[in-house]
Design a protein around this motif. Structure first.
Motif, PDB file in Angstrom:
ATOM      1  N   ALA A  46     -43.352  -4.657 -22.936  1.00 43.76           N
ATOM      2  CA  ALA A  46     -42.814  -3.605 -23.611  1.00 43.76           C
ATOM      3  C   ALA A  46     -43.651  -3.679 -24.959  1.00 43.76           C
ATOM      4  N   ASP A  47     -43.355  -2.535 -25.568  1.00 44.62           N
ATOM      5  CA  ASP A  47     -43.841  -2.452 -27.162  1.00 44.62           C
ATOM      6  C   ASP A  47     -42.778  -3.084 -28.025  1.00 44.62           C
ATOM      7  N   VAL A  48     -41.448  -2.819 -27.845  1.00 46.67           N
ATOM      8  CA  VAL A  48     -40.659  -3.618 -28.826  1.00 46.67           C
ATOM      9  C   VAL A  48     -39.420  -4.164 -27.921  1.00 46.67           C
ATOM     10  N   ALA A  49     -38.762  -4.952 -28.697  1.00 47.27           N
ATOM     11  CA  ALA A  49     -37.551  -5.732 -28.389  1.00 47.27           C
ATOM     12  C   ALA A  49     -36.332  -5.172 -29.020  1.00 47.27           C
ATOM     13  N   VAL A  50     -35.307  -4.601 -28.638  1.00 52.36           N
ATOM     14  CA  VAL A  50     -34.252  -4.186 -29.382  1.00 52.36           C
ATOM     15  C   VAL A  50     -33.138  -5.311 -29.018  1.00 52.36           C
ATOM     16  N   ILE A  51     -32.923  -6.067 -29.907  1.00 54.36           N
ATOM     17  CA  ILE A  51     -31.763  -7.310 -29.859  1.00 54.36           C
ATOM     18  C   ILE A  51     -30.456  -6.944 -30.366  1.00 54.36           C
ATOM     19  N   SER A  52     -29.594  -6.545 -29.509  1.00 52.94           N
ATOM     20  CA  SER A  52     -28.036  -6.300 -29.888  1.00 52.94           C
ATOM     21  C   SER A  52     -27.088  -7.105 -29.350  1.00 52.94           C
ATOM     22  N   THR A  53     -27.335  -8.487 -29.372  1.00 51.30           N
ATOM     23  CA  THR A  53     -26.504  -9.469 -28.952  1.00 51.30           C
ATOM     24  C   THR A  53     -25.548  -9.880 -29.983  1.00 51.30           C
ATOM     25  N   GLN A  54     -24.492 -10.705 -29.930  1.00 47.16           N
ATOM     26  CA  GLN A  54     -23.465 -11.310 -30.790  1.00 47.16           C
ATOM     27  C   GLN A  54     -24.603 -11.927 -31.955  1.00 47.16           C
ATOM     28  N   ASP A  55     -23.606 -11.729 -33.221  1.00 48.98           N
ATOM     29  CA  ASP A  55     -24.191 -12.286 -34.250  1.00 48.98           C
ATOM     30  C   ASP A  55     -24.911 -13.605 -34.462  1.00 48.98           C
ATOM     31  N   ARG A  56     -24.257 -14.691 -33.666  1.00 45.84           N
ATOM     32  CA  ARG A  56     -24.917 -16.024 -33.640  1.00 45.84           C
ATOM     33  C   ARG A  56     -25.714 -16.261 -32.490  1.00 45.84           C
ATOM     34  N   MET A  57     -26.220 -14.881 -31.662  1.00 45.54           N
ATOM     35  CA  MET A  57     -27.130 -15.071 -30.886  1.00 45.54           C
ATOM     36  C   MET A  57     -28.576 -14.516 -31.275  1.00 45.54           C
ATOM     37  N   HIS A  58     -28.729 -13.959 -32.322  1.00 46.47           N
ATOM     38  CA  HIS A  58     -29.747 -13.334 -32.847  1.00 46.47           C
ATOM     39  C   HIS A  58     -30.902 -14.187 -33.125  1.00 46.47           C
ATOM     40  N   MET A 115     -36.880 -14.788 -32.591  1.00 48.19           N
ATOM     41  CA  MET A 115     -38.023 -15.762 -32.936  1.00 48.19           C
ATOM     42  C   MET A 115     -39.056 -15.635 -31.789  1.00 48.19           C
ATOM     43  N   LYS A 116     -38.487 -15.881 -30.695  1.00 50.58           N
ATOM     44  CA  LYS A 116     -39.342 -15.486 -29.343  1.00 50.58           C
ATOM     45  C   LYS A 116     -39.962 -14.442 -29.127  1.00 50.58           C
ATOM     46  N   ALA A 117     -39.375 -13.221 -29.346  1.00 52.53           N
ATOM     47  CA  ALA A 117     -39.877 -11.830 -29.107  1.00 52.53           C
ATOM     48  C   ALA A 117     -41.070 -11.643 -30.355  1.00 52.53           C
ATOM     49  N   LEU A 118     -40.729 -12.163 -31.325  1.00 54.53           N
ATOM     50  CA  LEU A 118     -41.803 -11.834 -32.547  1.00 54.53           C
ATOM     51  C   LEU A 118     -43.087 -12.838 -31.833  1.00 54.53           C
ATOM     52  N   GLU A 119     -42.782 -14.022 -31.702  1.00 55.23           N
ATOM     53  CA  GLU A 119     -43.851 -14.956 -31.251  1.00 55.23           C
ATOM     54  C   GLU A 119     -44.556 -14.197 -29.957  1.00 55.23           C
ATOM     55  N   HIS A 120     -44.177 -13.363 -29.206  1.00 54.75           N
ATOM     56  CA  HIS A 120     -44.735 -12.978 -27.916  1.00 54.75           C
ATOM     57  C   HIS A 120     -45.415 -11.557 -28.431  1.00 54.75           C
ATOM     58  N   GLY A 121     -45.253 -11.238 -29.639  1.00 57.05           N
ATOM     59  CA  GLY A 121     -45.938  -9.959 -30.145  1.00 57.05           C
ATOM     60  C   GLY A 121     -45.249  -8.745 -30.049  1.00 57.05           C
ATOM     61  N   TYR A 122     -44.139  -8.809 -29.842  1.00 55.05           N
ATOM     62  CA  TYR A 122     -42.962  -7.462 -29.740  1.00 55.05           C
ATOM     63  C   TYR A 122     -42.754  -7.484 -31.235  1.00 55.05           C
ATOM     64  N   ASP A 123     -42.773  -5.986 -31.521  1.00 53.97           N
ATOM     65  CA  ASP A 123     -41.939  -5.513 -32.867  1.00 53.97           C
ATOM     66  C   ASP A 123     -40.483  -5.383 -32.545  1.00 53.97           C
ATOM     67  N   VAL A 124     -39.687  -5.816 -33.479  1.00 55.10           N
ATOM     68  CA  VAL A 124     -38.286  -6.107 -33.103  1.00 55.10           C
ATOM     69  C   VAL A 124     -37.271  -4.967 -33.916  1.00 55.10           C
ATOM     70  N   LEU A 125     -36.292  -4.676 -33.275  1.00 56.86           N
ATOM     71  CA  LEU A 125     -35.398  -4.009 -33.853  1.00 56.86           C
ATOM     72  C   LEU A 125     -33.945  -4.699 -33.627  1.00 56.86           C
TER      73      LEU A 125
END
Length: 425
Positions: free
Chosen positions: A71-83, A88-98
């Motif tokens: 996909a173009d982006v990864a939207v990460i809405s897990t709990q605070d300590r699971m961000h 880091m993995k999504a950025l490494e794989h080339g995702y833009d991240v919200l």
């Protein structure tokens, strides 16, 4: 307008009801193409809502982010300590991240994420949604115009609402700071961010007081029970009654967060056997229910912030006092009044928008998607980039340190110097 595809990591309240809802409302703008969520029922709901097949459903972020970028982006809405790890993995794989706020309860992780965004030349936008509302945007516009001169002092109040306090921070997911984040970071990093943005300077020093004053076992009324449905003698008079908040509210404003079965039977079952039916005086909570923060900024301007879980509504009020005029605002009523000194008061119009946080939820997603479409802007500095968010997070860390130290003054520069911080604000 190019449709942006998204992987949704975490399908809880924000994941489904904000980011997922945006994709359903504006399908030409955003499409959910995969979801990672450990809760099977939530996965099935997202699959139904977005037409996903079984091979687009994942039990963990590790599974979905170990695949070739889908996909173009990864939207990460897990709990605070699971961000941290999925970001880091999504950025490494080339995702833009919200990324949902707060970025992390760890300063080292916050700085590492901001650095990774820059290193991989990808967007990392943090959901400081207030900046995207017409209300706060208009106040910022007035300040920038010079109408009130130089800012001398700002007073900001966050009225959490007694029912919101009971739901989220006494009975709910954010009731223990060691498992999520301190209240000043989890709930009020929005406010630290807004103050920093309005004043337009770095905060220099902070002091803070606050405590868990009311929601304690010794304050339980005589005749109360472990649960609201356990023949509690004071349930009908208790404003924090789970029956009142969830079962008797026909709008399901809060019951949708405690069960996916919104039938009377489903809600009743959740109250009887789930965490949200517990007596507010007999929960395992430890986050503060009120806190005040005093701040001094680089030029000498000051700000005071009050967070209270004891208010009749969920609202924010602000007073910005400058050398030439004053601004007073009430966010939830969308009311802004400009008082130029020596002149008549001016009612300022701010366009009302639909959606949560005064239109900020939708404004955030829309701006993020627009920036993703601008291929020349990847890795650029958006309104709430990770680098912009470092300052407000450091302010929250300093406030909590001060509170725990009995209100001592904490210098942001000294706190920042303890970190390997190479990013700006």
């Amino acid at each position: 307008m190019r449709q942006i595809t998204a992987v949704l990591v975490g399908a809880g309240a924000r994941g489904r009801f904000v980011y997922g809802a945006y994709a359903k409302k504006y399908p030409a703008e955003m499409k959910i193409v995969a979801v990672a969520e450990p809760n099977e029922e939530r996965r099935r709901l997202v699959a139904t809502e977005h037409g996903l097949s079984s091979d687009q459903l994942y039990e963990s972020w590790e599974q979905v982010l170990s695949k070739v970028k889908m996909a173009d982006v990864a939207v990460i809405s897990t709990q605070d300590r699971m961000h941290y790890a999925p970001t880091m993995k999504a950025l490494e794989h080339g995702y833009d991240v919200l990324l949902e706020k707060p970025m992390s309860p760890s300063a080292d992780e916050i700085i590492a994420m901001a650095n990774a965004s820059r290193m991989h030349n990808r967007l990392l936008t943090v959901s400081h949604v207030l900046r995207y509302t017409p209300f706060w945007s208009k106040i910022k516009e007035i300040i920038t115009s010079g109408s009130i001169g130089k800012i001398v002092s700002v007073q900001l109040s966050e009225n959490v609402g007694y029912f919101h306090m009971a739901h989220s921070f006494v009975r709910g997911n954010w009731n223990k700071s060691e498992e999520t984040s301190p209240m000043i970071l989890q709930k009020s990093c929005h406010d630290m961010d807004i103050l920093s943005w309005l004043i337009g300077e770095k905060c220099a020093k902070i002091s803070s007081y606050g405590s868990l004053l009311h929601f304690r076992p010794e304050n339980a009324p005589s005749g109360s029970a472990l649960r609201c449905t356990d023949s509690c003698a004071v349930e009908r008079e208790c404003p924090y009654s789970a029956v009142r908040i969830y079962e008797e509210d026909s709008t399901h404003e809060w019951s949708r967060f405690i069960t996916n079965d919104l039938t009377p039977e489903g809600i009743n079952e959740a109250i009887k056997n789930g965490p949200f039916g517990r007596c507010v005086y007999r929960c395992d909570n430890n986050v503060v229910d009120h806190q005040v923060v005093n701040m001094e900024f680089e030029s000498g301007s000051t700000a005071s912030f009050t967070m209270s879980g004891f208010s009749h509504d969920v609202s924010r009020t602000v007073q910005v006092m400058g050398t030439l005029g004053e601004i007073r605002g009430y966010m939830e009523k969308n009311e802004i009044v400009l008082y130029p000194y020596g002149k008549d008061a001016i009612d300022v119009s701010a366009a009302a928008e639909e959606g949560g946080h005064g239109g900020g939820d939708e404004g955030l997603v829309r701006e993020f998607l627009n920036q993703v479409r601008d291929e020349n802007n990847n890795g650029g500095q958006g309104l709430t980039s990770a680098e912009a968010s470092v300052q407000s997070h450091l302010m929250a860390f300093a406030a909590e340190q001060s509170r725990l130290e009995g209100g001592s003054s904490v210098a942001i520069a000294e706190l920042s110097a303890q970190q390997t911080c190479s990013v700006g604000s």
